[in-house]
Write an enzyme that holds these catalytic residues in place. Structure first.
Site, PDB file in Angstrom:
ATOM      1  N   GLY A 189     -12.951  -6.298  12.397  1.00 48.95           N
ATOM      2  CA  GLY A 189     -12.783  -4.948  11.874  1.00 48.95           C
ATOM      3  C   GLY A 189     -13.946  -4.051  12.244  1.00 48.95           C
ATOM      4  O   GLY A 189     -13.766  -2.867  12.581  1.00 48.95           O
ATOM      5  N   ASP A 193      -4.428 -11.547  13.631  1.00 46.40           N
ATOM      6  CA  ASP A 193      -3.566 -10.412  14.001  1.00 46.40           C
ATOM      7  C   ASP A 193      -4.287  -9.076  13.984  1.00 46.40           C
ATOM      8  O   ASP A 193      -3.650  -8.024  14.064  1.00 46.40           O
ATOM      9  CB  ASP A 193      -2.360 -10.341  13.059  1.00 46.40           C
ATOM     10  CG  ASP A 193      -2.748  -9.965  11.634  1.00 46.40           C
ATOM     11  OD1 ASP A 193      -3.957 -10.009  11.313  1.00 46.40           O
ATOM     12  OD2 ASP A 193      -1.842  -9.625  10.850  1.00 46.40           O
ATOM     13  N   HIS A 250      27.000 -10.543 -18.942  1.00 44.18           N
ATOM     14  CA  HIS A 250      26.954 -11.559 -19.993  1.00 44.18           C
ATOM     15  C   HIS A 250      27.274 -12.945 -19.434  1.00 44.18           C
ATOM     16  O   HIS A 250      27.759 -13.808 -20.150  1.00 44.18           O
ATOM     17  CB  HIS A 250      27.954 -11.216 -21.110  1.00 44.18           C
ATOM     18  CG  HIS A 250      27.698  -9.888 -21.742  1.00 44.18           C
ATOM     19  ND1 HIS A 250      28.682  -8.945 -21.914  1.00 44.18           N
ATOM     20  CD2 HIS A 250      26.556  -9.348 -22.212  1.00 44.18           C
ATOM     21  CE1 HIS A 250      28.155  -7.873 -22.482  1.00 44.18           C
ATOM     22  NE2 HIS A 250      26.876  -8.097 -22.666  1.00 44.18           N
ATOM     23  N   SER A 255      -5.772  -3.079   6.991  1.00 50.20           N
ATOM     24  CA  SER A 255      -6.399  -2.090   7.875  1.00 50.20           C
ATOM     25  C   SER A 255      -5.676  -0.756   7.811  1.00 50.20           C
ATOM     26  O   SER A 255      -6.309   0.304   7.760  1.00 50.20           O
ATOM     27  CB  SER A 255      -6.418  -2.606   9.318  1.00 50.20           C
ATOM     28  OG  SER A 255      -7.214  -3.754   9.440  1.00 50.20           O
ATOM     29  N   LYS A 267      27.889   0.387 -24.312  1.00 51.23           N
ATOM     30  CA  LYS A 267      28.562  -0.193 -23.149  1.00 51.23           C
ATOM     31  C   LYS A 267      29.956  -0.656 -23.551  1.00 51.23           C
ATOM     32  O   LYS A 267      30.156  -1.140 -24.668  1.00 51.23           O
ATOM     33  CB  LYS A 267      27.727  -1.348 -22.583  1.00 51.23           C
ATOM     34  CG  LYS A 267      26.406  -0.871 -21.978  1.00 51.23           C
ATOM     35  CD  LYS A 267      25.585  -2.009 -21.431  1.00 51.23           C
ATOM     36  CE  LYS A 267      24.934  -2.819 -22.517  1.00 51.23           C
ATOM     37  NZ  LYS A 267      23.934  -2.052 -23.294  1.00 51.23           N
ATOM     38  N   MET A 304     -15.543  -3.653   8.344  1.00 53.44           N
ATOM     39  CA  MET A 304     -15.622  -2.446   9.169  1.00 53.44           C
ATOM     40  C   MET A 304     -16.588  -1.423   8.572  1.00 53.44           C
ATOM     41  O   MET A 304     -17.090  -0.546   9.285  1.00 53.44           O
ATOM     42  CB  MET A 304     -14.240  -1.826   9.333  1.00 53.44           C
ATOM     43  CG  MET A 304     -13.651  -1.233   8.071  1.00 53.44           C
ATOM     44  SD  MET A 304     -12.136  -0.283   8.371  1.00 53.44           S
ATOM     45  CE  MET A 304     -10.974  -1.567   8.741  1.00 53.44           C
ATOM     46  N   ASP A 319      -5.809 -14.314  10.002  1.00 58.83           N
ATOM     47  CA  ASP A 319      -4.570 -14.844  10.559  1.00 58.83           C
ATOM     48  C   ASP A 319      -4.381 -14.457  12.012  1.00 58.83           C
ATOM     49  O   ASP A 319      -3.293 -14.595  12.558  1.00 58.83           O
ATOM     50  CB  ASP A 319      -3.368 -14.380   9.722  1.00 58.83           C
ATOM     51  CG  ASP A 319      -3.409 -12.885   9.444  1.00 58.83           C
ATOM     52  OD1 ASP A 319      -4.238 -12.192  10.058  1.00 58.83           O
ATOM     53  OD2 ASP A 319      -2.604 -12.428   8.617  1.00 58.83           O
TER      54      ASP A 319
END
Length: 505
Positions: free
Chosen positions: A487, A332, A151, A376, A39, A424, A330
């Site tokens: 589910g 949803d 640096h 899911s 470098k 599920m 939750d």
């Protein structure tokens, strides 16, 4: 990638003796030549240059390439541009060339050209601190610094805090400014490799947000992102910042970039082309799917009708599933399934459904993986991906029973749940068991499907009496779970909608 690396003190070039020892070790191991990738910092150039001269005096064939990819300074400095994260791409390209058996002059020529076609720029929300010392510079809580080195050096510009999109626009404008002598010359139509590098203290979420901003902005400017990678490649201790590296690519550079490497820190991800909103790279099937040169229009109509029933069923259950999910999650589950329904509807409206059942399930799995989200989405995608395999060469009733078993097996294997765990899988396994008569001769398909639908519904209802053994619900006391698993209810509803779409009453 690299055969050897020499470490010095923090932010300090390694001593000449260590560099010479590394060169000698590589040469003794049988190397035809040694390339030093350095470098562009004064101490590095001096120490590596001196080591090179000593090694050559001992008969070792050594060359050195100095990387200077920093785009921070718009006017030239006597010391030149600094070498920063773009160096990692040179490591990758040089290593691939060496693996291909190229000569040292060939490697030097290729990496020198590649290095001239890239640029890097960093930005940070904080300085870093060398161990035992204070911060390398001061930065207020509402400020950010543009154009830093690796640096702990301060940058070339200081701004107030702004959004990721705004910061990335400033960075790319600065990197590609035609008036800058340190620019990377990237224009609309060019193909590039993009590296989004964590300077040490950013979270994965923040890094991904910056990556998204960079991809969108470059795409809007007509730049084709052939490869994109993000991670911690060249850090500055705990600095909360990020750098962007852009390298103009070619077919040769892409081939070298894609070359396999055993380097442990190199990301093990599929090589992706990002341009065109192709952000995900679906895993290919284990064997080629049969061609679908003349789609069966009648079969496609059946698919559209069945999937339409599924979408309507999920949308009608959105609030009920959310309500069931609030007891153990939750809240949803319904929204997630509704999102899947909308995604399938959008897909159907595109009018490009394959008629081969294996292709259909594979395509549907990708839609759910990209659009449904959550656990899911991953589980359904996993189920469909596995279920597609038994249908590659056969779409008879026994093959569909095998597809159901394959999908359930994959969910068990990777999801960790079993029947009785209140998921599920309870509905799906009950339905799978009821579908086994499809393997026999002269079966009544619709009657068997009806039995499977009833079994799934009963299994979903029975989950109200189960103790959760997997999923988020397993962290909730069983006394709080007195209603069916959302589910399982959703899976049973999907199976019923499929049956109805096929003509069931």
């Amino acid at each position: 990638m690299l055969t050897g690396a020499i470490a010095g003190p923090v932010f300090t070039s390694p001593p000449v003796g260590s560099i010479v020892a590394a060169i000698q070790a590589v040469a003794r191991a049988g190397a035809a030549g040694v390339l030093l990738i350095v470098k562009n910092y004064t101490g590095d150039r001096l120490n590596f240059g001196l080591a090179l001269e000593r090694a050559r005096r001992e008969g070792v064939d050594v060359e050195m390439v100095v990387i200077a990819d920093d785009c921070a300074f718009t006017s030239p400095r006597k010391a030149g541009r600094r070498g920063i994260c773009g160096t990692v791409l040179i490591h990758k390209i040089a290593g691939a060339l060496a693996e291909e058996g190229k000569s040292l002059p060939e490697i030097l020529r290729t990496v020198t050209l590649a290095a001239s076609r890239m640029g890097t720029l960093g930005v940070s929300l904080s300085p870093c601190s060398v161990p035992g010392s204070g911060p390398t510079f001061q930065l207020a809580a509402d400020e950010l610094e543009l154009g830093l080195g690796i640096h702990g050096e301060a940058g070339v510009r200081r701004d107030k805090m702004m959004s990721s999109d705004e910061v990335v626009k400033i960075m790319i404008d600065h990197m590609t400014d035609p008036a800058s002598q340190s620019r990377v010359d990237v224009n609309s139509g060019d193909s590039v490799i993009l590296v989004v590098n964590n300077l040490g203290g950013l979270s994965c979420l923040e890094l991904q947000i910056v990556a998204d901003s960079a991809v969108r902005l470059l795409e809007e400017r007509g730049v084709m992102i052939e490869r994109a990678v993000l991670g911690s490649f060249m850090t500055a201790l705990e600095m909360s910042g990020v750098s962007l590296t852009i390298m103009k690519s070619s077919q040769e550079i892409l081939k070298l970039y894609d070359h396999e490497t055993a380097a442990p820190a190199w990301p093990r991800v599929p090589c992706i082309r990002v341009t065109g909103q192709t952000r995900c790279h679906p895993c290919p099937p284990e064997s080629p799917l049969p061609e679908d040169p003349e789609p069966d229009a009648e079969r496609v109509q059946v698919y559209v009708r069945v999937l339409g029933h599924v979408c309507r069923a999920l949308l009608s259950l959105e609030e009920e599933l959310n309500d069931l999910d609030r007891a153990a999650g939750d809240g949803d589950c319904g929204s997630t399934h509704a999102r899947a329904a909308h995604a399938i509807e959008d897909w159907l409206s595109g009018g490009h459904l394959p008629s081969h059942p294996s292709r259909l399930l594979t395509a549907l799995s990708q839609v759910l993986l990209e659009k449904m989200g959550g656990t899911s989405g991953a589980l359904y995608s996993l189920f469909l991906t596995a279920a597609a395999r038994p249908l590659q060469d056969d779409s008879s009733p026994p093959a569909w029973a095998a597809a159901m078993d394959a999908g359930i097996g994959a969910m068990k294997r990777y999801g960790g749940a079993e029947p009785g765990d209140r998921t599920m899988l309870d509905s799906l396994c009950a339905a799978g068991h009821a579908l086994q008569p499809l393997r026999g001769p002269n079966c009544d398909v619709m009657r068997i499907l009806s039995s499977a639908v009833q079994s799934a519904a009963a299994a979903a209802e029975d989950t109200r009496h189960m103790t959760a053994g997997a999923g988020r619900a397993s962290y909730i006391g069983s006394s709080s779970l007195s209603r069916p698993d959302p589910g399982a209810v959703a899976a049973a509803a999907i199976l019923k909608a499929v049956w109805e779409g096929l003509g069931g009453k």
